[in-house]
Scaffold this motif. Structure first.
Motif, PDB file in Angstrom:
ATOM      1  N   ALA A  47      40.415  16.151  19.143  1.00 16.08           N
ATOM      2  CA  ALA A  47      40.336  15.727  20.527  1.00 16.08           C
ATOM      3  C   ALA A  47      38.884  14.852  20.481  1.00 16.08           C
ATOM      4  CB  ALA A  47      40.454  16.927  21.497  1.00 16.08           C
ATOM      5  N   ILE A  48      38.034  15.315  19.864  1.00 18.43           N
ATOM      6  CA  ILE A  48      36.757  14.603  19.955  1.00 18.43           C
ATOM      7  C   ILE A  48      36.893  13.326  19.585  1.00 18.43           C
ATOM      8  CG2 ILE A  48      34.226  14.549  18.832  1.00 18.43           C
ATOM      9  CD1 ILE A  48      34.301  17.641  19.405  1.00 18.43           C
ATOM     10  N   GLY A  49      37.458  13.029  18.190  1.00 20.86           N
ATOM     11  CA  GLY A  49      37.773  11.818  17.607  1.00 20.86           C
ATOM     12  C   GLY A  49      38.529  10.837  18.700  1.00 20.86           C
ATOM     13  N   TRP A  50      39.494  11.396  19.207  1.00 22.94           N
ATOM     14  CA  TRP A  50      40.432  10.598  20.146  1.00 22.94           C
ATOM     15  C   TRP A  50      39.727  10.179  21.352  1.00 22.94           C
ATOM     16  CZ3 TRP A  50      44.540   7.770  19.096  1.00 22.94           C
ATOM     17  CH2 TRP A  50      45.195   8.383  18.127  1.00 22.94           C
ATOM     18  N   ALA A  51      38.884  11.203  21.795  1.00 22.37           N
ATOM     19  CA  ALA A  51      37.808  10.703  22.909  1.00 22.37           C
ATOM     20  C   ALA A  51      37.196   9.813  22.705  1.00 22.37           C
ATOM     21  CB  ALA A  51      37.267  12.010  23.553  1.00 22.37           C
ATOM     22  N   GLY A  52      36.246   9.889  21.487  1.00 18.79           N
ATOM     23  CA  GLY A  52      35.402   8.847  21.009  1.00 18.79           C
ATOM     24  C   GLY A  52      36.337   7.258  21.133  1.00 18.79           C
ATOM     25  N   ALA A  53      37.387   7.323  20.421  1.00 20.26           N
ATOM     26  CA  ALA A  53      38.151   6.032  20.363  1.00 20.26           C
ATOM     27  C   ALA A  53      38.677   5.422  21.755  1.00 20.26           C
ATOM     28  CB  ALA A  53      39.401   6.381  19.504  1.00 20.26           C
ATOM     29  N   PHE A  54      38.965   6.561  22.512  1.00 19.61           N
ATOM     30  CA  PHE A  54      39.275   6.176  23.977  1.00 19.61           C
ATOM     31  C   PHE A  54      37.889   5.657  24.705  1.00 19.61           C
ATOM     32  CE2 PHE A  54      38.987   6.728  28.498  1.00 19.61           C
ATOM     33  CZ  PHE A  54      40.374   6.365  29.009  1.00 19.61           C
ATOM     34  N   PHE A  55      36.995   6.046  24.535  1.00 21.84           N
ATOM     35  CA  PHE A  55      35.741   5.333  25.492  1.00 21.84           C
ATOM     36  C   PHE A  55      35.447   4.022  24.627  1.00 21.84           C
ATOM     37  CE2 PHE A  55      35.024   9.563  27.063  1.00 21.84           C
ATOM     38  CZ  PHE A  55      34.306   9.270  28.366  1.00 21.84           C
ATOM     39  N   SER A  56      35.386   3.813  23.420  1.00 23.64           N
ATOM     40  CA  SER A  56      35.187   2.590  22.669  1.00 23.64           C
ATOM     41  C   SER A  56      35.963   1.626  22.904  1.00 23.64           C
ATOM     42  CB  SER A  56      34.843   2.988  21.177  1.00 23.64           C
ATOM     43  OG  SER A  56      33.964   3.696  20.677  1.00 23.64           O
ATOM     44  N   LEU A  57      37.214   1.885  22.777  1.00 25.64           N
ATOM     45  CA  LEU A  57      38.336   0.711  23.083  1.00 25.64           C
ATOM     46  C   LEU A  57      38.522   0.416  24.424  1.00 25.64           C
ATOM     47  CD1 LEU A  57      40.673  -0.687  21.906  1.00 25.64           C
ATOM     48  CD2 LEU A  57      42.151   1.333  22.426  1.00 25.64           C
ATOM     49  N   THR A  58      38.069   1.340  25.373  1.00 32.53           N
ATOM     50  CA  THR A  58      37.830   1.256  26.910  1.00 32.53           C
ATOM     51  C   THR A  58      37.033   0.044  27.059  1.00 32.53           C
ATOM     52  OG1 THR A  58      39.048   3.189  27.530  1.00 32.53           O
ATOM     53  CG2 THR A  58      38.045   1.967  29.083  1.00 32.53           C
ATOM     54  N   ALA A  59      35.826   0.431  26.871  1.00 31.64           N
ATOM     55  CA  ALA A  59      34.342  -0.354  26.983  1.00 31.64           C
ATOM     56  C   ALA A  59      35.073  -1.950  26.303  1.00 31.64           C
ATOM     57  CB  ALA A  59      33.299   0.035  26.146  1.00 31.64           C
ATOM     58  N   PHE A  60      35.460  -1.858  25.173  1.00 26.76           N
ATOM     59  CA  PHE A  60      35.915  -3.302  24.506  1.00 26.76           C
ATOM     60  C   PHE A  60      36.904  -3.922  25.341  1.00 26.76           C
ATOM     61  CE2 PHE A  60      38.424  -5.698  21.763  1.00 26.76           C
ATOM     62  CZ  PHE A  60      37.378  -6.608  21.140  1.00 26.76           C
ATOM     63  N   SER A  61      37.891  -3.232  25.797  1.00 23.44           N
ATOM     64  CA  SER A  61      38.969  -3.905  26.758  1.00 23.44           C
ATOM     65  C   SER A  61      38.364  -4.401  27.790  1.00 23.44           C
ATOM     66  CB  SER A  61      40.081  -2.831  26.534  1.00 23.44           C
ATOM     67  OG  SER A  61      40.656  -2.467  25.678  1.00 23.44           O
ATOM     68  N   LEU A  62      37.898  -3.578  28.451  1.00 29.52           N
ATOM     69  CA  LEU A  62      37.332  -4.081  29.918  1.00 29.52           C
ATOM     70  C   LEU A  62      36.278  -5.314  29.683  1.00 29.52           C
ATOM     71  CD1 LEU A  62      36.583  -0.632  31.729  1.00 29.52           C
ATOM     72  CD2 LEU A  62      38.426  -2.249  32.035  1.00 29.52           C
ATOM     73  N   ASN A  63      35.370  -5.325  28.751  1.00 24.26           N
ATOM     74  CA  ASN A  63      34.652  -6.400  28.540  1.00 24.26           C
ATOM     75  C   ASN A  63      35.318  -7.658  28.090  1.00 24.26           C
ATOM     76  OD1 ASN A  63      32.794  -7.922  26.126  1.00 24.26           O
ATOM     77  ND2 ASN A  63      31.731  -7.408  28.002  1.00 24.26           N
ATOM     78  N   SER A  64      36.564  -7.445  27.323  1.00 24.64           N
ATOM     79  CA  SER A  64      37.228  -8.503  26.806  1.00 24.64           C
ATOM     80  C   SER A  64      37.965  -9.145  27.816  1.00 24.64           C
ATOM     81  CB  SER A  64      38.228  -8.102  25.589  1.00 24.64           C
ATOM     82  OG  SER A  64      37.289  -7.808  24.623  1.00 24.64           O
ATOM     83  N   LEU A  65      38.427  -8.414  28.832  1.00 27.64           N
ATOM     84  CA  LEU A  65      38.966  -8.762  30.117  1.00 27.64           C
ATOM     85  C   LEU A  65      38.267  -9.245  31.092  1.00 27.64           C
ATOM     86  CD1 LEU A  65      41.860  -6.181  29.835  1.00 27.64           C
ATOM     87  CD2 LEU A  65      42.080  -8.620  29.195  1.00 27.64           C
ATOM     88  N   ASN A  66      36.986  -9.392  30.879  1.00 26.98           N
ATOM     89  CA  ASN A  66      35.859  -9.959  31.866  1.00 26.98           C
ATOM     90  C   ASN A  66      35.972  -8.859  32.984  1.00 26.98           C
ATOM     91  OD1 ASN A  66      34.944 -11.966  30.520  1.00 26.98           O
ATOM     92  ND2 ASN A  66      36.548 -13.359  31.062  1.00 26.98           N
ATOM     93  N   VAL A  67      36.240  -7.747  32.857  1.00 26.26           N
ATOM     94  CA  VAL A  67      36.037  -6.675  34.126  1.00 26.26           C
ATOM     95  C   VAL A  67      34.645  -6.307  34.234  1.00 26.26           C
ATOM     96  CG1 VAL A  67      36.786  -4.624  34.758  1.00 26.26           C
ATOM     97  CG2 VAL A  67      38.389  -5.912  33.750  1.00 26.26           C
ATOM     98  N   ILE A  68      34.024  -6.013  33.087  1.00 29.06           N
ATOM     99  CA  ILE A  68      32.556  -5.584  33.001  1.00 29.06           C
ATOM    100  C   ILE A  68      31.894  -6.397  32.063  1.00 29.06           C
ATOM    101  CG2 ILE A  68      33.019  -3.194  33.829  1.00 29.06           C
ATOM    102  CD1 ILE A  68      33.030  -2.481  30.796  1.00 29.06           C
ATOM    103  N   SER A  69      30.652  -6.707  32.194  1.00 30.59           N
ATOM    104  CA  SER A  69      29.817  -7.283  31.376  1.00 30.59           C
ATOM    105  C   SER A  69      29.231  -6.356  30.220  1.00 30.59           C
ATOM    106  CB  SER A  69      28.669  -7.750  31.921  1.00 30.59           C
ATOM    107  OG  SER A  69      27.346  -8.094  31.265  1.00 30.59           O
ATOM    108  N   SER A  70      29.052  -7.129  28.906  1.00 25.89           N
ATOM    109  CA  SER A  70      28.739  -6.399  27.850  1.00 25.89           C
ATOM    110  C   SER A  70      27.020  -5.620  27.919  1.00 25.89           C
ATOM    111  CB  SER A  70      28.540  -7.384  26.501  1.00 25.89           C
ATOM    112  OG  SER A  70      27.588  -8.340  26.826  1.00 25.89           O
ATOM    113  N   GLN A  71      26.407  -6.279  29.102  1.00 29.12           N
ATOM    114  CA  GLN A  71      25.137  -5.770  29.536  1.00 29.12           C
ATOM    115  C   GLN A  71      25.274  -4.995  30.742  1.00 29.12           C
ATOM    116  OE1 GLN A  71      22.310  -6.564  27.407  1.00 29.12           O
ATOM    117  NE2 GLN A  71      24.167  -7.264  25.960  1.00 29.12           N
ATOM    118  N   SER A  72      26.435  -4.497  31.097  1.00 29.54           N
ATOM    119  CA  SER A  72      26.413  -3.417  32.122  1.00 29.54           C
ATOM    120  C   SER A  72      26.301  -1.964  31.759  1.00 29.54           C
ATOM    121  CB  SER A  72      27.933  -3.634  32.844  1.00 29.54           C
ATOM    122  OG  SER A  72      28.833  -3.202  31.921  1.00 29.54           O
TER     123      SER A  72
END
Length: 83
Positions: A11-36
């Motif tokens: 569960a810890i591994g999957w949660a970590g993957a979720f947070f990292s992938l969500t951050a990357f996805s939101l940044n790639s889709l210009n929803v959030i900035s890489s400096q936010s």
């Protein structure tokens, strides 16, 4: 049969993957900035959880990579706080 500790580790591994992938996805889709704060905090959480998972699995390359990524993110977070 998997013990509770093994389920928690996964569960810890999957949660970590979720947070990292969500951050990357939101940044790639210009929803959030890489400096936010959102992006940086999601990366910190994701890296930390993936480090815990990598250490528990003795996956050295994974936890070293995530440790370096966490350090870079921490430096960026400090720069945001100081700006």
């Amino acid at each position: 049969m998997l013990s509770l500790q093994k389920y928690l580790r996964e569960a810890i591994g999957w949660a970590g993957a979720f947070f990292s992938l969500t951050a990357f996805s939101l940044n790639s889709l210009n929803v959030i900035s890489s400096q936010s704060m959102e992006y940086l905090l999601m990366n910190v959480i994701g890296c930390f959880l993936l480090i815990l998972y990598g250490v528990s699995k003795k996956a050295y390359a994974s936890w070293v990579l995530n440790s370096i990524w966490l350090l870079i993110t921490a430096i960026a977070l400090i720069k945001v706080f100081l700006a």
